[in-house]
Design an enzyme around this catalytic site. Structure first.
Site, PDB file in Angstrom:
ATOM      1  N   PHE A   1      -7.916  -1.076 -14.721  1.00  0.00           N
ATOM      2  CA  PHE A   1      -8.988  -0.015 -14.523  1.00  0.00           C
ATOM      3  C   PHE A   1     -10.082  -0.522 -13.426  1.00  0.00           C
ATOM      4  CE2 PHE A   1     -12.472   3.015 -15.969  1.00  0.00           C
ATOM      5  CZ  PHE A   1     -12.201   4.188 -15.496  1.00  0.00           C
ATOM      6  N   GLY A   2      -9.329  -1.124 -12.219  1.00  0.00           N
ATOM      7  CA  GLY A   2     -10.259  -1.694 -11.373  1.00  0.00           C
ATOM      8  C   GLY A   2     -10.381  -0.693 -10.277  1.00  0.00           C
TER       9      GLY A   2
ATOM     10  N   GLY B   1      -7.425   2.001 -10.428  1.00  0.00           N
ATOM     11  CA  GLY B   1      -7.577   2.681 -11.602  1.00  0.00           C
ATOM     12  C   GLY B   1      -8.751   3.749 -11.615  1.00  0.00           C
TER      13      GLY B   1
ATOM     14  N   VAL C   1       4.148   1.546  -2.001  1.00  0.00           N
ATOM     15  CA  VAL C   1       4.378   1.319  -0.499  1.00  0.00           C
ATOM     16  C   VAL C   1       3.527   2.178   0.416  1.00  0.00           C
ATOM     17  CG1 VAL C   1       6.022   1.140   1.636  1.00  0.00           C
ATOM     18  CG2 VAL C   1       6.764   0.696  -0.776  1.00  0.00           C
TER      19      VAL C   1
ATOM     20  N   GLU D   1      -8.683  -9.973   1.510  1.00  0.00           N
ATOM     21  CA  GLU D   1      -9.000 -10.650   0.491  1.00  0.00           C
ATOM     22  C   GLU D   1      -9.673 -12.059   0.694  1.00  0.00           C
ATOM     23  OE1 GLU D   1      -8.000  -9.382  -2.736  1.00  0.00           O
ATOM     24  OE2 GLU D   1      -7.108  -7.613  -2.087  1.00  0.00           O
TER      25      GLU D   1
ATOM     26  N   LYS E   1       7.135  -4.664   0.302  1.00  0.00           N
ATOM     27  CA  LYS E   1       7.578  -3.343   0.504  1.00  0.00           C
ATOM     28  C   LYS E   1       8.620  -2.878   1.327  1.00  0.00           C
ATOM     29  CE  LYS E   1       2.477  -2.745   1.053  1.00  0.00           C
ATOM     30  NZ  LYS E   1       1.458  -2.868   1.682  1.00  0.00           N
TER      31      LYS E   1
ATOM     32  N   GLY F   1      -6.468   1.802  -0.290  1.00  0.00           N
ATOM     33  CA  GLY F   1      -7.709   2.499  -0.586  1.00  0.00           C
ATOM     34  C   GLY F   1      -7.658   3.286  -1.958  1.00  0.00           C
TER      35      GLY F   1
HETATM   36  N1  LIG Z   1      -6.215  -1.777  -3.394  1.00  0.00           N
HETATM   37  C1  LIG Z   1      -5.442  -1.025  -2.921  1.00  0.00           C
HETATM   38  O1  LIG Z   1      -5.828  -0.427  -1.873  1.00  0.00           O
HETATM   39  C2  LIG Z   1      -3.979  -0.575  -3.340  1.00  0.00           C
HETATM   40  C3  LIG Z   1      -3.226  -0.087  -2.668  1.00  0.00           C
HETATM   41  C4  LIG Z   1      -1.870   0.269  -3.044  1.00  0.00           C
HETATM   42  C5  LIG Z   1      -1.554  -0.466  -4.241  1.00  0.00           C
HETATM   43  N2  LIG Z   1      -2.388  -1.172  -4.930  1.00  0.00           N
HETATM   44  C6  LIG Z   1      -1.950  -2.047  -5.816  1.00  0.00           C
HETATM   45  O2  LIG Z   1      -2.803  -1.542  -7.157  1.00  0.00           O
HETATM   46  C7  LIG Z   1      -2.663  -2.741  -8.093  1.00  0.00           C
HETATM   47  C8  LIG Z   1      -4.087  -2.886  -8.613  1.00  0.00           C
HETATM   48  O3  LIG Z   1      -4.980  -2.908  -7.422  1.00  0.00           O
HETATM   49  P1  LIG Z   1      -6.639  -3.024  -7.376  1.00  0.00           P
HETATM   50  O4  LIG Z   1      -7.304  -3.096  -6.175  1.00  0.00           O
HETATM   51  O5  LIG Z   1      -6.989  -1.646  -8.353  1.00  0.00           O
HETATM   52  O6  LIG Z   1      -6.845  -4.286  -8.289  1.00  0.00           O
HETATM   53  P2  LIG Z   1      -8.122  -4.603  -9.070  1.00  0.00           P
HETATM   54  O7  LIG Z   1      -9.416  -3.860  -8.716  1.00  0.00           O
HETATM   55  O8  LIG Z   1      -8.508  -6.293  -9.229  1.00  0.00           O
HETATM   56  O9  LIG Z   1      -7.925  -4.025 -10.577  1.00  0.00           O
HETATM   57  C9  LIG Z   1      -7.101  -4.689 -11.472  1.00  0.00           C
HETATM   58  C10 LIG Z   1      -7.244  -4.138 -12.787  1.00  0.00           C
HETATM   59  O10 LIG Z   1      -6.163  -4.865 -13.601  1.00  0.00           O
HETATM   60  C11 LIG Z   1      -6.924  -5.376 -14.794  1.00  0.00           C
HETATM   61  N3  LIG Z   1      -6.203  -6.657 -15.276  1.00  0.00           N
HETATM   62  C12 LIG Z   1      -5.472  -7.429 -14.501  1.00  0.00           C
HETATM   63  N4  LIG Z   1      -5.007  -8.651 -15.329  1.00  0.00           N
HETATM   64  C13 LIG Z   1      -4.833  -8.145 -16.240  1.00  0.00           C
HETATM   65  C14 LIG Z   1      -4.612  -8.646 -17.471  1.00  0.00           C
HETATM   66  N5  LIG Z   1      -3.813  -9.961 -17.657  1.00  0.00           N
HETATM   67  N6  LIG Z   1      -4.801  -7.990 -18.685  1.00  0.00           N
HETATM   68  C15 LIG Z   1      -5.233  -6.696 -18.671  1.00  0.00           C
HETATM   69  N7  LIG Z   1      -5.967  -6.288 -17.611  1.00  0.00           N
HETATM   70  C16 LIG Z   1      -5.638  -7.059 -16.437  1.00  0.00           C
HETATM   71  C17 LIG Z   1      -8.249  -5.809 -14.360  1.00  0.00           C
HETATM   72  O11 LIG Z   1      -9.377  -5.785 -15.671  1.00  0.00           O
HETATM   73  P3  LIG Z   1     -10.831  -6.283 -15.382  1.00  0.00           P
HETATM   74  O12 LIG Z   1     -11.350  -4.911 -14.688  1.00  0.00           O
HETATM   75  O13 LIG Z   1     -11.159  -6.357 -16.765  1.00  0.00           O
HETATM   76  O14 LIG Z   1     -11.032  -7.284 -14.581  1.00  0.00           O
HETATM   77  C18 LIG Z   1      -8.676  -4.558 -13.548  1.00  0.00           C
HETATM   78  O15 LIG Z   1      -9.108  -3.529 -14.272  1.00  0.00           O
HETATM   79  C19 LIG Z   1      -2.230  -3.914  -7.254  1.00  0.00           C
HETATM   80  O16 LIG Z   1      -0.761  -4.160  -7.665  1.00  0.00           O
HETATM   81  C20 LIG Z   1      -2.228  -3.540  -5.929  1.00  0.00           C
HETATM   82  O17 LIG Z   1      -1.064  -4.293  -5.067  1.00  0.00           O
HETATM   83  C21 LIG Z   1      -3.629  -1.458  -4.446  1.00  0.00           C
END
Ligand SMILES: NC(=O)c1ccc[n+]([C@@H]2O[C@H](COP(=O)([O-])OP(=O)(O)OC[C@H]3O[C@@H](n4cnc5c(N)ncnc54)[C@H](OP(=O)(O)O)[C@@H]3O)[C@@H](O)[C@H]2O)c1
EC number: 1.1.1.3
Length: 432
Positions: free
Chosen positions: A11-12, A15, A131, A189, A204, A301
């Site tokens: 739920f980052g 989420g 992707v 990052e 991808k 995003g």
């Molecule tokens: N960012 C983008 O634009 C984007 C685009 C397409 C796809 N994605 C994909 O989406 C996914 C998430 O990206 P994001 O940017 O949302 O990442 P993020 O902000 O780091 O969120 C990750 C979430 O997962 C939780 N989490 C991580 N490890 C965990 C564990 N071991 N047990 C329980 N919860 C865990 C974290 O909990 P906490 O909140 O408590 O830390 C957080 O809520 C990745 O696979 C990424 O490649 C991202």
């Protein structure tokens, strides 16, 4: 109207985006599809963390609260990484719940195992967001161009590197300068390795190439090279020749031979991919019936990615029986497919040499020894103080292995002080 209970793994950033769009566009989704989604539980690492949406007791740190909840039908995974995402997805699939994932890394690495678990329990496995973020590329491949033999895929599928290369090109900045600024802006990052070394694009391409060529392309058969060695001089020299530099994910198929590679490449300014600026993504494909096709949009995003995830949720809800990839989804390359490592390309080569008569002749002889034909040669900077000069060669179309032999011999040549860069030039065939 059907109420659908959903669980989140993570739920980052993403989420929260999905939560927001499900909430803000709930009426629209209900009006269009007769569905109302209710997010029942969210798995996180730390329930006490400050979040964009404070959802109280919906947060949990125990995956069993989601996998074991009979009301939850669909589970969206956006935790990232392979472990424990793989184990949690398997647990949820085994419980018969459909999984929608945005996680290209877990999918590219564990797809056969995840698909097998889904098929065994009859659950769905969907991954539009894995992707190119908001671009509907997976559904297009699955549902819109399925009547085609896809013979070529060229994609800008990593927004961070495209952002860096765009600013280097337009502002004449160095890689290091743009990376630092992108990190400050949150566009790269803190550890940018996965993006700048081409791993993210490789995951991808493994997914896109497998779907496009109807054969599994495991990541270990994909050549990858990042953008860390690209200099502003190379970009400027390419510009003078009418080229734009991009990090491309390239897949080509001829008969049973497949090329799969990620690397920086010059493309002509007239190619549709040359106009993709900043963090945007685009995938340019060719099918035997549809011809050239390009999809363009935001590759990352929270809200664009949420758009893709919710499209999977709605799609999955409308399936009486879930669909799976029909190619052999196995961990290894199918024995009926060969990976071509000696692909054809043109090459841009930038070398620093001793500035004295006869050096150019020696170098062109090395090209000739390996039957690599030189299309043009330019002398760029000369430094009287150092007694050196920069020379740029562009070859005609040649083979990768022939070019590697040229590089090896040039490295051994005493008058060659440094091979600054060797970049492939992709003319990128297009329909007339
Ligand atoms: N960012 C983008 O634009 C984007 C685009 C397409 C796809 N994605 C994909 O989406 C996914 C998430 O990206 P994001 O940017 O949302 O990442 P993020 O902000 O780091 O969120 C990750 C979430 O997962 C939780 N989490 C991580 N490890 C965990 C564990 N071991 N047990 C329980 N919860 C865990 C974290 O909990 P906490 O909140 O408590 O830390 C957080 O809520 C990745 O696979 C990424 O490649 C991202």
């Amino acid at each position: 109207m059907r109420v659908v209970k959903v669980g989140f793994l993570g739920f980052g950033n993403i989420g929260s985006g999905v939560y927001q769009v499900l909430r803000d566009n709930a009426d629209l989704i209900e009006h269009r599809d007769g569905l109302r989604f209710e997010v029942k539980r969210m798995l996180v690492r730390d329930v006490n963390k400050n979040r964009k949406f404070m959802v109280g007791t919906k947060l949990t740190t125990d995956v069993a609260d989601i996998a074991g909840d009979p009301e939850i039908e669909f589970v969206c995974e956006f935790m990232g990484g392979i472990h424990p995402a793989r184990e949690y997805i398997l647990e949820v699939l085994k419980a018969g719940k459909t999984v929608i994932t945005a996680n290209k890394q877990v999918l590219a690495n564990c797809w056969p195992e995840l698909q097998a678990a889904a098929q065994e329990s009859g659950a769905g496995l969907y991954f539009e967001a894995s992707v190119a973020g908001g671009i509907p590329i997976i559904r297009t491949m699955w549902d819109s161009i399925q009547a085609n033999h896809i013979d070529s895929i060229m994609g800008i599928i990593n927004g961070t590197t495209n952002y860096i290369l765009t600013r280097m090109t337009e502002e004449g900045l160095s890689y290091e300068e743009v990376l630092e600024s992108a990190q400050k802006l949150g566009l790269a990052e803190p550890d940018p390795t996965s993006d700048v070394e081409g791993y993210d694009a490789m995951y991808k391409l493994s997914i896109l190439g497998s779907m496009g060529f109807h054969t599994r392309l495991p990541i270990d058969v994909i050549y990858h090279e990042g953008i860390t060695k690209v200099t502003k001089e190379d970009i400027a020299y390419g510009k003078e020749m009418g080229y734009t530099l991009k990090l491309l994910a390239i897949g080509k198929k001829r008969g049973n031979e497949v090329e799969a590679r990620v690397h920086p490449a010059f493309i002509p300014n007239t190619h549709p991919l040359a106009s993709i600026r900043g963090a945007f993504n685009a995938v340019f494909m060719h099918g035997d019936a549809v011809g050239d096709l390009m999809l363009y949009g935001r590759g990352a995003g929270d809200l664009p990615t949420a758009s893709a995830i919710i499209s999977d949720l709605v799609y999955a809800c409308h399936q009486d029986k879930h669909r799976y990839m029909t190619f052999k989804n196995q961990p290894f390359l199918d024995p009926g497919t060969t990976i071509l490592e000696d692909w054809e390309s043109e090459y841009y080569l930038h070398v620093k040499v001793v500035d004295k008569p006869g050096v150019l002749a020696k170098m062109t002889q090395i090209f000739a020894d390996h039957e690599v034909s030189v299309a043009s040669v330019f002398q760029k900077n000369t430094s009287a103080k150092e007694g050196s000069a920069s020379v740029v060669f562009v070859t005609h179309k040649t083979r990768e292995l022939a070019m590697k032999s040229v590089l090896k011999d040039l490295e051994a040549e005493a008058d060659v002080l440094e091979i600054k860069n060797c970049i492939r030039v992709e003319e990128g065939e297009q329909d007339a």
